[in-house]
Design an enzyme around this catalytic site. Structure first.
Site, PDB file in Angstrom:
ATOM      1  N   ASP A  10       0.619  -1.185  -0.168  1.00 19.28           N
ATOM      2  CA  ASP A  10      -0.222  -0.312  -0.081  1.00 19.28           C
ATOM      3  C   ASP A  10       1.036   1.387   0.140  1.00 19.28           C
ATOM      4  O   ASP A  10       1.766   1.341   0.347  1.00 19.28           O
ATOM      5  CB  ASP A  10      -0.298   0.154   1.131  1.00 19.28           C
ATOM      6  CG  ASP A  10      -1.879   1.418   1.289  1.00 19.28           C
ATOM      7  OD1 ASP A  10      -2.057   1.519   0.203  1.00 19.28           O
ATOM      8  OD2 ASP A  10      -2.289   1.484   2.462  1.00 19.28           O
TER       9      ASP A  10
ATOM     10  N   ASP B 251      -1.865  -1.513   5.752  1.00 21.35           N
ATOM     11  CA  ASP B 251      -1.846  -0.637   7.423  1.00 21.35           C
ATOM     12  C   ASP B 251      -3.238  -1.369   7.958  1.00 21.35           C
ATOM     13  O   ASP B 251      -3.324  -1.377   9.214  1.00 21.35           O
ATOM     14  CB  ASP B 251      -2.560   0.700   6.826  1.00 21.35           C
ATOM     15  CG  ASP B 251      -3.524   0.808   5.811  1.00 21.35           C
ATOM     16  OD1 ASP B 251      -4.639   0.067   5.638  1.00 21.35           O
ATOM     17  OD2 ASP B 251      -3.978   2.325   5.875  1.00 21.35           O
TER      18      ASP B 251
ATOM     19  N   ASP C  78      -7.002  -2.541   3.482  1.00 19.71           N
ATOM     20  CA  ASP C  78      -6.280  -4.222   3.007  1.00 19.71           C
ATOM     21  C   ASP C  78      -6.505  -5.165   3.505  1.00 19.71           C
ATOM     22  O   ASP C  78      -6.174  -6.104   3.413  1.00 19.71           O
ATOM     23  CB  ASP C  78      -4.962  -3.396   2.750  1.00 19.71           C
ATOM     24  CG  ASP C  78      -4.627  -2.135   2.746  1.00 19.71           C
ATOM     25  OD1 ASP C  78      -4.674  -1.937   1.624  1.00 19.71           O
ATOM     26  OD2 ASP C  78      -3.757  -1.191   3.276  1.00 19.71           O
TER      27      ASP C  78
END
Length: 1245
Positions: free
Chosen positions: A512, A877, A881
């Site tokens: 990410d 995080d 996700d």
């Protein structure tokens, strides 16, 4: 089997979740129990279900057979439940079955046996109507009405993995209960459940659905013990120990018994501890006192375990949710940290009261979660609507809830699909076959010599047990235990230890961006306001000047989801930064201070002391449409003090916000201005506004989001800096040098993502970036894909920053292969997935940047990478996700919690340094597992060869000889071999991922050959020595000088010329020769298989292991050369001449040197194997390797400055319903799409 029904249409997980209840789908000759995945985590694979009816005669025969076999048949039935069903029952239709057999549809094909239970409504305290036409519950969608058989008032059900299913007599299928059916519309939920359930309906639902409790029973110790003892391995070990004890191997047997007891006790202790921990974790959930609304009776307090789907739950304030519920009146703020790993307040809004009949999830398709309160999350603030308290309808109870599903995923983890474990089983089968060969060999030898039948069988069975080492299960997991401890020291926590070995195979890592590669907090850089459809002068926050008042300032001050909790502003970090930039402040709204009489909002925003002169005293937020990753925007309705009308403010992704604005208000140079900032790596947010000409708050409350978010005026851009974390570049460089591919998956702007990738050197400066832009088909234009190269230019802002311009240049000649990288948005990914499915693998093998990706698209992308045979790691995080982290082979959540349910791994250090740490430890654990497995295989073969040779003359090794090899060497080696630390530098290649690889098979085969040659030569050569005699036959052939050494007690001394042949004799020159050779061989192979670099530190750094090896070698040599009577007597050896002992040692050393050279110089020579592969044309079978090879040979790839179309409209459309609603998919495409299904790659836990 049950009656066949038409084949059910294949559904993607997301569509199934939105459109169908959990049910048993009957298709020709098979029934499938399908479970739509919970909204916050992945579901289990479906079951095939078979119906059976018990037959009394068969059952009686099985009981007799169990008695005749002394319970062995019952043990077999325990291991194989399907055999029990097949033996006791006959197949029948499901509606007649009393026993259900379930089989998983994954490659493991696991079986479960379930009894069909009957529930009787006649046991309730009030009379139930037996009229078939009279519904039992008011909800006409409920399966309960179709499940109850009248006039008997009973229903049939089964319990599968804590979930209850009832038989639907109308649909002829099992359906899940304990939830409201998804077919309910928004109108249905408000009308049917808005006033609560009657007491009678509550009682019916309690009986059918069961208690609202997530009950994890603490397993009794006796049950855990029985489960462990009945493990096939321990049953086999008990059989082995019985044989050993019958032969007098008391010391060795006692040692193994002690080790087994320790192993079982530790396993039981660990399981009991986990059971208690999980029980305590969920127990509080079952004891919450709640207030509900009962129809016609008002409010009522009761224990949460009595809640049923459809109850009206009153939210009093701070409150731990005991169930899943959908908000119908008022709004609230919840902390979903338990589910996502991020303790950021989330605002929930009520379900709209629309009149359409569309299923409520479909109506809120963009993000229905904004209305749902999940079990286990905490309500931290409620906002009543002014029409009474905040109310929610109970949606799901018990294990059907989000928390229940997480607990189920712990109780029933999916099996891990890793080649190592399937190969290990194959090796075990090979060793078992070796034991069977030994059994028949022993049988033949002892029968040939005329031994008694009991001795023959005993010795043959004894040889059967030799090739299966008792420490094998513990040895295979010990490396993982060491790796887990080392990871814990680095603040990396693991809830799925078996995945550590999989980390050793990772060759692609997805990251990410925000909070992972870049700093979590954003710094305000400036605003770019608009006026008269033109961008104005930039307001820089670095100047220290306050933001001037205007619609832009009002939007920044009010368009957020921040709350005031205990005097502290809490919420999303981006919102916090944006709000701080306005210098305004949030105050609680109470009856005294709230001037507007707005009881539905307790948030008032007022100018702070540093604010430049503002004509407005306060802003009150009346209504919120929360931010959603899939929508990429949020909006609010607010009222300024002193005004009688309302304002709408929106913020979000610039492209998204601009699409909701009137075209004439958006500056003509908007794309260029946006690109200018995103090229420099800034995070850009757009803001918009419109005035609402309404006078009543009640009118505002019922406005649909679609009406509010339309015809807006574009206000300008908010520019925020998002700096790279200092650890990002070194880690990405380390992964690149290790030839581990890195990919960025972000919800941010594409140009920003490209810039971050350039600045972090995820994409080298010399590499070409090609933007892949795909468009949906229109009325007369098919779907299209455009390939547009990106030109690099250095800017003056700094040497590490990149300016990106879209140009018409092509990829330079000769820069194929990995010199180009594809970048695309989630929208383009969706179109390619649907309409250019065959093109997707070509893009993925060189796709590096995926921007504006929704959570579902992230999960889908991970799965597509896995289909190409990549071993995928995902680092994020833990919030948006969550799905991708669970889907990846190794998901790493950057969270402050020690264990997050969002992913298998959690790093408390909030940067990506955890990724190489995890890969290093995974590689070390994988190599350790291979080393231990190879060692135990060789140890078994060494002992098997030596024992087989001694069997030729009806002998065995002595008790203490076995004890020395098994306990002093093998056990100690297995416990310490894996404790070698990981090598600090990642090698540019991975360790072998499977046991059945040529180097490993050759290693075992060649070492077995060396062992066989040396032992057979020693066995034959000792017979040629002038001092040799057949001690096991004739004791009088001992030299006089050796007469004081006692012979084995089993040797007959009363002979008349010939000794009596006694099976099991030990003392002989052959055993005296073979034992030191075999023992030294065990030590040397342990050294050879403990290779250090490139995946582990050198062997000498493992001090305990090195000390144990040297000690064992020293002790063996000492025993070999000592002339102490007590040692020879205890070890049951015969003294030999010194030159023979030297010869034994030399033979062992020569074998070590040859084996070490072959292992190190040939079998572990990476360059040699690459040369052999190239020479003989062996190529990797991985899909991504094949695609790379094909594309490297394709001169037309990659395409640049071209547009491809999906065809003339007659082609099949590849539709992924995970990204489509009913309205978005034309019916004809839906029918075509249903013909094509993709098999999911299930990562198994």
């Amino acid at each position: 089997m049950g009656k066949a029904c038409p084949v059910a249409q294949a559904l993607t997980p997301l569509e199934a979740e939105q459109l169908v209840p959990l049910m048993l789908v009957q298709v020709p000759d098979k029934e499938y129990l399908t479970s739509p995945p919970n909204s916050l985590c992945n579901g289990h694979p479906p079951f095939e279900v078979f119906g059976y009816r018990t037959q009394s005669l068969r059952r009686a025969l099985c009981l007799v057979a169990s008695g005749l076999t002394c319970g062995v048949l019952l043990l077999v039935f325990y291991w194989r439940p399907q055999w029990r069903v097949w033996a006791n029952c006959v197949p029948c239709p499901l509606q007649e079955a009393d026993t259900i057999l379930l089989r998983t549809t994954d490659e493991f094909q696991r079986y479960m046996r379930k009894k069909v239970l009957c529930l009787y409504l006649s046991t309730l305290r009030f009379p139930i109507s037996k009229n078939p036409e009279a519904p039992l519950v008011a909800d006409h969608h409920s399966v309960i009405n179709q499940a109850v058989i009248k006039p008997e008032l009973k229903l049939r059900c089964i319990q599968v993995q804590k979930i209850r299913y009832v038989w639907n007599n109308l649909e002829m299928q099992f359906q899940k209960v304990g939830l409201l059916e998804d077919s309910n519309s928004c109108h249905d939920i408000h009308r049917t459940f808005g006033l609560g359930l009657t007491n009678e309906e509550q009682e019916v639902r309690r009986l059918v659905c069961g208690p609202n409790a997530i009950e994890v029973e603490i397993q009794p110790i006796w049950k855990l013990l029985v489960t462990q003892v009945l493990n096939p391995f321990y049953v086999f070990q008990a059989f082995t120990l019985t044989l050993w004890l019958s032969q007098g191997y008391i010391e060795y047997s006692v040692a193994i018994i002690i080790l087994s007891i320790i192993s079982i006790v530790l396993s039981v202790y660990d399981l009991r501890k986990q059971s208690v921990k999980l029980h305590n974790l969920v127990e509080d959930h079952n004891k919450v006192q709640v207030t509900i609304m009962v129809k016609d009776k008002g409010l009522q307090e009761l224990e949460s375990r009595l809640l049923v789907p459809g109850d009206i739950l009153i939210l009093p304030g701070k409150f731990l949710l005991p169930c899943d519920a959908v908000l119908i009146d008022g709004s609230c703020v919840v902390n979903e940290g338990m589910l996502t790993g991020e303790s950021i307040p989330v605002t929930k809004t009520p379900l709209p009261q629309t009149e359409n009949t569309m299923p409520w999830k479909s109506h809120s398709l963009e993000d229905y979660r904004k209305h749902v309160l999940f079990c286990g999350t905490e309500v931290i603030q409620v906002k009543p609507s002014g029409q009474g308290p905040v109310k929610a309808v109970v949606l799901q109870t018990g294990f059907n809830t989000a928390k229940g599903d997480l607990v189920r995923s712990i109780l029933y983890p999916r099996p891990l699909n890793f080649k190592l474990y399937s190969d290990a089983f194959k090796f075990m089968v090979f060793l078992a076959c070796l034991g069977v060969v030994g059994f028949f060999y022993g049988l033949g030898v002892y029968m040939y010599h005329g031994a008694s039948l009991s001795d023959t069988m005993t010795m043959a069975l004894l040889l059967l047990t030799v090739p299966l080492p008792p420490v094998l299960p513990a040895a295979l997991t010990i490396g993982i235990v060491y790796a887990q401890k080392r990871l814990k020291r680095k603040k990396i926590f693991c809830i799925s230890p078996q995945r550590i070995n999989m980390c050793g195979q990772i060759n692609l890592v997805c990251f990410d961006k925000t909070g992972t590669l870049t700093e979590d907090g954003l710094d305000l850089w400036g605003t770019v306001p608009t006026a008269d459809s033109c961008f104005q002068e930039v307001h820089s926050f670095a100047s220290g000047k306050a933001l001037p008042w205007g619609p832009l300032c009002a939007a920044m001050a009010s368009c957020h989801s921040l709350i005031l909790l205990d005097g502290t502003i809490q919420g999303d970090p981006l919102d916090v930064k944006m709000f701080e930039g306005t210098a305004w402040k949030i105050e609680d709204c109470n009856l005294e201070s709230c001037k507007f009489g707005m009881s539905d909002s307790n948030i008032v925003i007022k100018p702070g002391p540093k604010v430049s002169q503002s004509p407005v005293e306060a802003i009150t937020v009346l209504c919120q449409f929360p931010f959603s990753s899939s929508l990429q925007r949020m909006s609010v309705i607010a009222q300024l003090a002193g005004e009688d009308h309302f304002h709408v403010y929106m913020k979000g992704a610039p492209e998204m916000v601009a699409s909701f604005c009137r075209l004439e208000t958006v500056p003509t140079n908007f794309p260029q201005e946006l690109r200018n900032y995103t090229m420099q790596g800034f995070r850009v947010i757009a803001l918009a506004h419109k005035a609402l000409k309404m006078g009543k708050v009640s009118e505002v409350q019922h406005l649909a989001r679609e009406k509010v978010e339309s015809e807006l005026t574009f206000l300008g851009l908010l520019i925020m800096e998002n700096r790279l974390k200092k650890e990002t570049k070194p880690v990405l460089k380390e992964l690149s040098e290790a030839r581990i591919r890195t990919v960025m998956i972000t919800g941010d702007n594409l140009q920003t993502a490209i810039t971050v990738a350039r600045n972090s050197e995820m994409i080298p400066q010399s590499s070409q970036v090609i933007i892949v832009e795909a468009n949906e088909p229109e009325e007369f234009v098919p779907a299209s894909v455009t390939w547009q190269p990106v030109e690099n230019q250095e800017t003056g802002r700094g040497k590490n920053e990149t300016n990106i311009n879209i140009g018409n240049n092509s990829v330079p000649d000769g820069e194929g292969g990995s010199c180009y990288h594809f970048a695309m948005t989630g929208k383009s990914y969706q179109v390619i997935y649907q309409h250019f499915n065959s093109l997707l693998p070509k893009i993925l093998v060189n796709g590096t940047i995926f921007a504006r990706m929704s959570p579902q698209q992230k999960s889908s992308l991970i799965e597509e990478f896995q289909k190409l045979n990549y071993f995928v790691g995902m680092c994020g995080d833990g919030a948006n996700d969550c799905g991708a982290l669970k889907m990846a082979h190794a998901g790493i959540s950057l969270s402050e919690q020690e264990a997050s349910v969002a992913s298998p791994f959690t790093s408390k250090t909030a940067n990506i340094e955890c990724v190489p740490h995890l890969i290093r430890e995974g590689r070390a654990a994988l190599v350790s597992s291979f080393g231990v497995f190879k060692y135990l295989t060789m140890y078994a073969i060494i002992q098997f060869i030596g024992t087989s040779l001694l069997y030729w003359q009806l002998q065995l090794f002595g008790n203490y000889q076995y004890l020395m090899q098994d306990v002093a060497i093998t056990l100690m080696v297995c416990l310490t071999m894996s404790s070698t630390h990981a090598y600090p530098k990642l090698a540019p290649y991975r360790p072998a991922g499977q046991l059945l690889s040529p180097p490993l098979l050759l290693s075992v085969f060649l070492n077995s050959c060396f062992t066989c040659i040396v032992q057979i030569c020693a066995f034959l050569h000792v017979k040629q020595q002038p001092w040799y005699c057949e001690v096991y036959k004739y004791s009088e052939c001992f030299p006089a000088s050796q007469g004081y050494f006692s012979t084995n007690a089993s040797l007959e001394r009363n002979w008349t010329g010939n000794a009596t042949l006694i099976p099991g004799s030990i003392l002989s020159f052959e055993s005296t020769t073979l034992w030191p050779i075999a023992t030294i061989n065990c030590i040397t192979v342990a050294f050879i298989f403990s290779k250090g670099k490139p995946f582990r530190k050198p062997i000498y750094t493992n001090y305990i292991f090195s000390f144990l090896l040297l000690s064992a070698l020293g002790l063996t040599i000492f025993i070999l050369f000592s002339d102490f009577q007590v040692i020879y007597h205890g070890m049951e050896l015969i003294p030999t001449i010194t030159s023979w002992r030297v010869l034994i040692l030399v033979a062992a050393l020569i074998q070590f040197c040859v084996a070490f050279f072959v292992e190190d110089a040939i079998l572990q020579n990476q360059k040699l194997w690459l040369f052999i592969k190239k020479k003989f044309g062996f190529f990797s079978k991985s899909q991504y390797r094949n695609w790379q090879k094909k594309l490297a040979e394709d001169s037309t790839w990659p395409p640049t400055n071209t547009t491809d179309y999906s065809g003339d409209g007659r082609n099949v459309f590849y539709i992924n319903r995970g990204y489509e609603s009913h309205e978005q998919i034309p019916k004809e495409k839906l029918e075509l799409g249903s013909q094509t299904t993709e098999q999911h790659f299930w990562t198994r836990l």
